[in-house]
Design a protein around this motif. Structure first.
Motif, PDB file in Angstrom:
ATOM      1  N   UNK A 186       9.429  11.461  17.749  1.00 45.48           N
ATOM      2  CA  UNK A 186       9.107  12.476  16.720  1.00 45.48           C
ATOM      3  C   UNK A 186       8.196  12.069  15.989  1.00 45.48           C
ATOM      4  N   UNK A 187       7.780  13.372  15.590  1.00 43.39           N
ATOM      5  CA  UNK A 187       7.000  13.082  14.491  1.00 43.39           C
ATOM      6  C   UNK A 187       7.484  12.759  13.448  1.00 43.39           C
ATOM      7  N   UNK A 188       6.499  11.314  12.716  1.00 38.82           N
ATOM      8  CA  UNK A 188       6.710  10.977  10.894  1.00 38.82           C
ATOM      9  C   UNK A 188       6.545  11.795  10.007  1.00 38.82           C
ATOM     10  N   UNK A 189       7.236  11.698   8.811  1.00 42.94           N
ATOM     11  CA  UNK A 189       6.762  12.517   7.633  1.00 42.94           C
ATOM     12  C   UNK A 189       6.000  11.810   7.352  1.00 42.94           C
ATOM     13  N   UNK A 190       4.920  10.559   7.233  1.00 47.46           N
ATOM     14  CA  UNK A 190       3.965  10.236   6.227  1.00 47.46           C
ATOM     15  C   UNK A 190       3.026  10.081   7.364  1.00 47.46           C
ATOM     16  N   UNK A 191       3.561  10.325   8.562  1.00 48.28           N
ATOM     17  CA  UNK A 191       2.503   9.898   9.764  1.00 48.28           C
ATOM     18  C   UNK A 191       2.194   8.525  10.300  1.00 48.28           C
ATOM     19  N   UNK A 192       3.254   7.822   9.876  1.00 44.73           N
ATOM     20  CA  UNK A 192       3.346   6.042   9.687  1.00 44.73           C
ATOM     21  C   UNK A 192       3.974   5.786  10.899  1.00 44.73           C
ATOM     22  N   UNK A 193       3.518   5.396  11.954  1.00 44.68           N
ATOM     23  CA  UNK A 193       4.237   5.235  12.986  1.00 44.68           C
ATOM     24  C   UNK A 193       5.139   3.503  13.285  1.00 44.68           C
ATOM     25  N   UNK A 194       4.417   2.862  11.617  1.00 42.95           N
ATOM     26  CA  UNK A 194       5.100   1.410  11.937  1.00 42.95           C
ATOM     27  C   UNK A 194       6.860   0.964  12.239  1.00 42.95           C
TER      28      UNK A 194
ATOM     29  N   UNK B 167       4.902  -6.629   5.968  1.00 38.36           N
ATOM     30  CA  UNK B 167       4.064  -8.135   6.692  1.00 38.36           C
ATOM     31  C   UNK B 167       3.863  -8.325   8.012  1.00 38.36           C
ATOM     32  N   UNK B 168       2.897  -8.906   8.393  1.00 33.48           N
ATOM     33  CA  UNK B 168       1.815  -9.103   9.319  1.00 33.48           C
ATOM     34  C   UNK B 168       1.944  -9.911  10.378  1.00 33.48           C
ATOM     35  N   UNK B 169       3.584 -10.413  11.109  1.00 28.82           N
ATOM     36  CA  UNK B 169       3.922 -11.573  12.087  1.00 28.82           C
ATOM     37  C   UNK B 169       3.536 -11.104  13.520  1.00 28.82           C
ATOM     38  N   UNK B 170       3.474 -10.444  13.738  1.00 35.47           N
ATOM     39  CA  UNK B 170       2.933 -10.023  15.364  1.00 35.47           C
ATOM     40  C   UNK B 170       1.218  -9.437  15.080  1.00 35.47           C
ATOM     41  N   UNK B 171       0.866  -8.354  15.760  1.00 31.39           N
ATOM     42  CA  UNK B 171       0.177  -7.408  16.065  1.00 31.39           C
ATOM     43  C   UNK B 171      -0.165  -6.172  15.593  1.00 31.39           C
ATOM     44  N   UNK B 172       1.575  -5.993  15.025  1.00 30.57           N
ATOM     45  CA  UNK B 172       2.078  -4.953  14.385  1.00 30.57           C
ATOM     46  C   UNK B 172       2.438  -5.139  12.923  1.00 30.57           C
ATOM     47  N   UNK B 173       1.365  -4.523  12.007  1.00 30.23           N
ATOM     48  CA  UNK B 173       2.608  -4.888  10.472  1.00 30.23           C
ATOM     49  C   UNK B 173       4.414  -4.443  11.072  1.00 30.23           C
ATOM     50  N   UNK B 174       4.837  -4.909  10.019  1.00 26.20           N
ATOM     51  CA  UNK B 174       6.563  -4.057  10.084  1.00 26.20           C
ATOM     52  C   UNK B 174       6.903  -3.690   8.367  1.00 26.20           C
ATOM     53  N   UNK B 175       7.282  -3.134   8.299  1.00 27.86           N
ATOM     54  CA  UNK B 175       7.763  -2.221   7.056  1.00 27.86           C
ATOM     55  C   UNK B 175       8.540  -2.546   6.377  1.00 27.86           C
TER      56      UNK B 175
ATOM     57  N   UNK C 212       0.552  -1.491  -0.103  1.00 35.85           N
ATOM     58  CA  UNK C 212      -0.257  -0.285  -0.230  1.00 35.85           C
ATOM     59  C   UNK C 212       0.894   1.287   0.264  1.00 35.85           C
ATOM     60  N   UNK C 213       0.360   2.307  -0.849  1.00 38.49           N
ATOM     61  CA  UNK C 213       0.667   3.235  -1.050  1.00 38.49           C
ATOM     62  C   UNK C 213       2.569   3.510  -1.146  1.00 38.49           C
ATOM     63  N   UNK C 214       2.905   2.690  -1.920  1.00 41.01           N
ATOM     64  CA  UNK C 214       4.874   1.977  -2.153  1.00 41.01           C
ATOM     65  C   UNK C 214       5.421   0.827  -1.191  1.00 41.01           C
ATOM     66  N   UNK C 215       4.653   0.721  -0.211  1.00 44.13           N
ATOM     67  CA  UNK C 215       5.153   0.735   0.618  1.00 44.13           C
ATOM     68  C   UNK C 215       4.192  -1.438   1.211  1.00 44.13           C
TER      69      UNK C 215
END
Length: 157
Positions: free
Chosen positions: A144-152, A28-36, A22-25
Motif C-alpha cells: 500500500x502507498x505510504x502517506x509520507x512516501x517513506x517505505x522504511x 538507526x542504520x543496523x543493516x543496509x536499510x535504516x529502521x525508524x 530527519x523530518x522529525x523521525x
C-alpha cells in the motif's frame, strides 16, 4: 526491546553516526536499510547520544564517536562488559536476543529481515522457517502507498 535482535558485539560497537534524525523521525542504520525508531525509543536513543560519558576521555562526550564508550581511550564498551551490565539489571542477553529475533522473523520476510538487521540471508531464512511466521499480511501492508512516501520497514517490537 532487545535492540532489534542484534548481537552484543554489534550493539557495543554502534557509533553516533548510525543514528540520524530527519523530518522529525529518528532512524538507526543496523543493516543496509535504516529502521525508524518508535517513541519512546527514538527519544531515548537521542538522549543516550547526548548524555554518554566516556570514562577515560577528559572533556565532553563529543570527543568519542561510540554510542557506548568504553574504559580505554578511543574504544567502545566490550560485548562482555555490556552483557554483564544487562545481567545486572535482570536481562539474559542470549535468551533475550533469540526471543526478539524469533518475534521479528514472524513479522517480516527473510530478505527484509536480513537487510534490516544486517544478518546473512541464510540465517534470516532459518529464523523465518523456525518462526513459521505468516508474513502475507506484511507484504500486503507494504504494497500500500505510504502517506509520507517513506517505505522504511518498521517492525512492531
Amino acid at each position: 526491546m532487545l535492540f532489534y535482535a542484534q548481537r552484543l558485539s554489534t550493539i557495543s560497537s554502534l557509533t553516533v553516526d548510525q543514528v540520524t534524525e530527519a523530518n522529525g523521525r529518528v532512524s538507526i542504520q543496523l543493516g543496509t536499510s535504516p529502521t525508524i525508531l518508535p517513541e519512546p525509543l527514538a527519544a531515548l536513543a537521542l538522549d543516550l547520544i547526548a548524555t554518554r560519558r566516556p570514562y577515560t576521555v577528559i572533556g565532553h562526550a563529543g570527543q568519542t564517536h561510540w554510542r557506548f564508550p568504553g574504559h580505554r581511550p578511543g574504544q567502545h564498551i566490550s560485548a562482555d562488559r555490556l552483557g554483564l551490565r544487562l545481567i545486572a539489571v535482570g536481562i539474559q542477553p542470549g535468551q533475550a536476543r533469540s526471543t526478539a529475533l524469533f518475534a521479528v522473523a514472524e513479522e517480516v520476510p527473510a530478505a527484509t529481515l536480513a537487510r534490516m538487521l544486517g544478518i546473512h540471508i541464510r540465517v534470516a531464512v532459518q529464523w523465518q522457517k523456525a518462526s513459521a511466521g505468516d508474513w502475507a499480511a506484511y507484504a500486503a501492508a507494504v504494497s500500500r502507498p505510504a502517506d509520507s512516501g517513506d517505505r522504511t520497514v518498521q517492525p512492531s517490537l
